[in-house]
Design an enzyme around this catalytic site. Structure first.
Site, PDB file in Angstrom:
ATOM      1  N   ASP A 134       0.841  -1.207   0.000  1.00  0.00           N
ATOM      2  CA  ASP A 134       0.000   0.000   0.000  1.00  0.00           C
ATOM      3  C   ASP A 134       0.879   1.261   0.000  1.00  0.00           C
ATOM      4  OD1 ASP A 134       0.876  -0.136   2.604  1.00  0.00           O
ATOM      5  OD2 ASP A 134      -1.110  -0.001   3.535  1.00  0.00           O
TER       6      ASP A 134
ATOM      7  N   GLU B 167       9.285  -4.615  10.461  1.00  0.00           N
ATOM      8  CA  GLU B 167       9.717  -3.299   9.962  1.00  0.00           C
ATOM      9  C   GLU B 167      10.188  -2.384  11.091  1.00  0.00           C
ATOM     10  OE1 GLU B 167       6.960  -1.275   7.348  1.00  0.00           O
ATOM     11  OE2 GLU B 167       8.234   0.514   7.266  1.00  0.00           O
TER      12      GLU B 167
END
Ligand code: KIV
Length: 270
Positions: A51, A188
């Protein structure tokens, strides 16, 4: 022969990725269109239709306004260009607010594209959503640590795993996702020791982005890795080429040649 070399002629499957844990680093890159997907087809193990396209492709400030239509459109394009890597569709913000919505939207992703898996941000608190999908035959890639879809609720992008307590929370998140059936987890924006501890705590592969060198694989956003996204460069991004400069130079040569009537020459004329 490495699993990677082996797979160049073959489609990468979930089994290939699972088997790579602890044996061979997994390579993943994002792609949003068929042109780049085709360039990446024979080299990477996985392509993520992230995204992040809402920022680097659409030019928005964050990922939050991405929607299912966009993700499906771009995943179709990527699937048209690449048939070898395992392709993952990133579920956009708001598309998995409860088990029913998640199932409805992920089923749509499977029906309308050739993606082999979907990605969901969130750890322990989203394990029920992951379970709802995996128990209905939809493969899920988890995503923990710094989660861009939590940008506004977290009050910014925050590096995780700075304390033992937070590392323990991240490990709990990873274990909950493994238990819920996720086949791998993106980790992440965490300290390297957190990336290592999470990787050692689970039996499924971890794919790091800004998580140091001990994860089972690495992922980068293509426009960061190739120097096209110039708004900001996070510390973890290595630019493998300066794409923006290459294009600017080539474009200025084209404009110059047209303005000075040097293009087209006979060679480019019917
Ligand atoms: O959307 C995206 O590109 C991602 C990567 C940063 C992992 O989620």
């Amino acid at each position: 022969m490495s699993i990677h070399t082996d797979r160049v002629a073959k489609k990468v499957t979930l089994t290939t990725i699972r088997k790579m844990k602890g044996r061979e680093p997994i390579t993943m890159i994002t792609a949003y269109d068929s042109l780049f997907a085709k360039l990446f087809n024979e080299s990477v193990d996985m392509i993520l239709v992230g995204d992040s396209l809402n920022m680097s492709f659409l030019g928005r400030d964050d990922t939050l306004s991405a929607n299912m239509e966009q993700m499906i459109y771009h995943t179709k394009a990527v699937c048209n260009g690449a048939d070898l890597p395992l392709i993952v569709l990133d579920m956009p913000f708001g598309s998995y607010i409860n088990e029913n919505e998640a199932l409805k939207n992920a089923t749509r992703a499977y029906r309308e594209t050739n993606a082999q898996a979907v990605k969901i941000e969130g750890g322990k608190s989203r394990a029920n959503i992951v379970k709802a999908l995996t128990s209905n035959s939809i493969a899920v890639l988890g995503h923990i640590g710094l989660m861009p879809q939590f940008l506004r609720s977290d009050g910014g992008y925050k590096i995780r795993g700075k304390t033992q307590e937070d590392i323990d929370t991240l490990i709990e998140d990873a274990k909950a996702l493994e238990e819920a059936g996720a086949f791998a987890i993106v980790v992440e924006g965490v300290k390297e020791e957190a990336g290592k501890a999470i990787t050692e705590a689970v039996n499924i592969p971890t794919i790091g982005i800004g998580a140091g060198k001990y994860t089972d694989g690495q992922v980068l956003v293509w426009s960061d890795a190739f120097g096209f996204f110039e708004d900001f460069k996070p510390k973890f991004v290595k630019q493998y080429c300066n794409g923006a400069e290459l294009i600017r130079n080539a474009l200025s040569q084209y404009v110059d040649e047209v303005k000075n009537r040097k293009f087209p020459t006979k060679e480019f004329t019917y």
